[in-house]
Design a protein around this motif. Structure first.
Motif, short mmCIF file in Angstrom:
data_model
loop_
_atom_site.label_atom_id
_atom_site.label_comp_id
_atom_site.label_asym_id
_atom_site.label_seq_id
_atom_site.Cartn_x
_atom_site.Cartn_y
_atom_site.Cartn_z
N GLU A 267 -4.76 -8.55 0.06
CA GLU A 267 -5.15 -8.36 -1.33
C GLU A 267 -6.15 -7.20 -1.45
OE1 GLU A 267 -7.97 -10.98 -3.98
OE2 GLU A 267 -5.93 -11.83 -4.02
N ARG B 276 -5.68 -3.62 -3.49
CA ARG B 276 -6.63 -3.17 -4.51
C ARG B 276 -7.20 -1.79 -4.17
NH1 ARG B 276 -9.85 -8.44 -6.91
NH2 ARG B 276 -7.95 -9.63 -7.43
N ASN C 264 -4.14 -0.81 -6.98
CA ASN C 264 -3.71 -1.94 -7.80
C ASN C 264 -4.89 -2.89 -7.93
OD1 ASN C 264 -2.47 -4.04 -9.10
ND2 ASN C 264 -0.78 -4.27 -7.64
N PRO C 265 -5.82 -2.60 -8.85
CA PRO C 265 -7.09 -3.33 -8.90
C PRO C 265 -6.95 -4.79 -9.29
CG PRO C 265 -6.89 -1.88 -10.79
CD PRO C 265 -5.76 -1.54 -9.88
N THR C 266 -5.81 -5.20 -9.83
CA THR C 266 -5.64 -6.60 -10.24
C THR C 266 -4.73 -7.38 -9.29
OG1 THR C 266 -3.79 -6.04 -11.69
CG2 THR C 266 -6.01 -5.99 -12.66
N ALA C 267 -4.38 -6.77 -8.17
CA ALA C 267 -3.47 -7.44 -7.24
C ALA C 267 -4.06 -8.76 -6.74
CB ALA C 267 -3.17 -6.53 -6.05
N THR C 268 -3.22 -9.77 -6.65
CA THR C 268 -3.65 -11.05 -6.08
C THR C 268 -2.60 -11.51 -5.07
OG1 THR C 268 -2.56 -12.32 -7.84
CG2 THR C 268 -4.88 -11.74 -8.18
#
Length: 241
Positions: free
Chosen positions: A220, A224, A228-232
């Motif tokens: 994760e 990020r 992709n700063p919202t990747a989970t």
């Protein structure tokens, strides 16, 4: 002898897609092994109830027309769950490559068809681990390989990892072949890492819970950092959702 020389149950699904919440079972295999050699096998062709996308059929070779000849998905999911729980209740570990994918799909199918969950079935067998049931023990060669050889470059799919550990996989994406190969990779890992071979199955299971969560956090963070700063990435193993 170690757990890898005892009865191990290889498990694999081929499906309609890659999203565990939405994918449906197309084929399945449960392969009983001893010392890495098959001693029993059950296989299923399921009618998933939805069209099989061309990209999925290209991987496992099952078209919608062929799957329509299979058994109802409800019956297949129920039988698979019953067999896995019976093996767990007898003390055997289930081996699945990328277990969080296959077991989560099976769990979703059970919910979809209004069938008892794996946890409910284990509870009925008297195997509930307190209020929150634990599904297992499970051995996941992918999770083990990531943790034990974490800096190795290259892909980690089953075909590649089989080559790394000297395991023959003649028919990739055929459920029975993949299930047996997963067991053999698990055995090869135990042979290479004595501390893994010496672990009790439930201790190894709990190690993998931790290892998977560590990998998920790292992956994760990498996503990020890569824009992709919202990747989970779900850290739960061997069941998500």
């Amino acid at each position: 002898m170690g757990w890898h020389q005892e009865l191990l149950i290889g498990f694999d699904l081929e499906t309609t897609g890659t999203d565990p919440a939405e994918a449906r079972i197309v084929t399945a295999a449960v392969v009983e092994t001893k010392g890495g050699e098959p001693v029993g096998r059950r296989e299923w062709l399921a009618d998933p109830g939805i069209p099989i996308p061309d990209e999925a059929a290209a991987i496992h070779g099952i078209t919608s027309e062929r799957a329509a000849l299979g058994r109802p998905a409800r019956e297949v999911a129920d039988e698979i769950a019953g067999i896995l729980v019976a093996h767990w209740s007898a003390g055997a570990a289930v081996v699945a490559y990328n277990a969080a994918f296959d077991l989560t799909i099976l769990a979703a199918e059970l919910r979809r068809h209004g069938l008892p969950s794996l946890g409910e079935r284990l509870a009925a067998e008297g195997l509930a681990a307190g209020a929150a049931t634990e599904t297992g023990p499970v051995v996941d060669p992918l999770t083990m390989d990531r943790a034990l050889d974490r800096y190795r470059r290259g892909k980690r799919n089953l075909e590649t990892v089989c080559r790394v550990y000297g395991v023959t996989l003649d028919d990739a994406h055929e459920a029975g072949a993949d299930a047996l190969a997963a067991v053999r990779v698990a055995c090869a890992l135990a042979d290479r890492y004595p501390e893994v071979a010496a672990a009790a199955p439930w201790d190894l299971h709990h190690d993998q819970v931790r290892w998977y969560a560590d990998w998920a956090r790292g992956y994760e963070a990498w996503l990020r950092r890569g824009g992709n700063p919202t990747a989970t990435v779900d850290p739960r193993w061997p069941l998500r959702g």
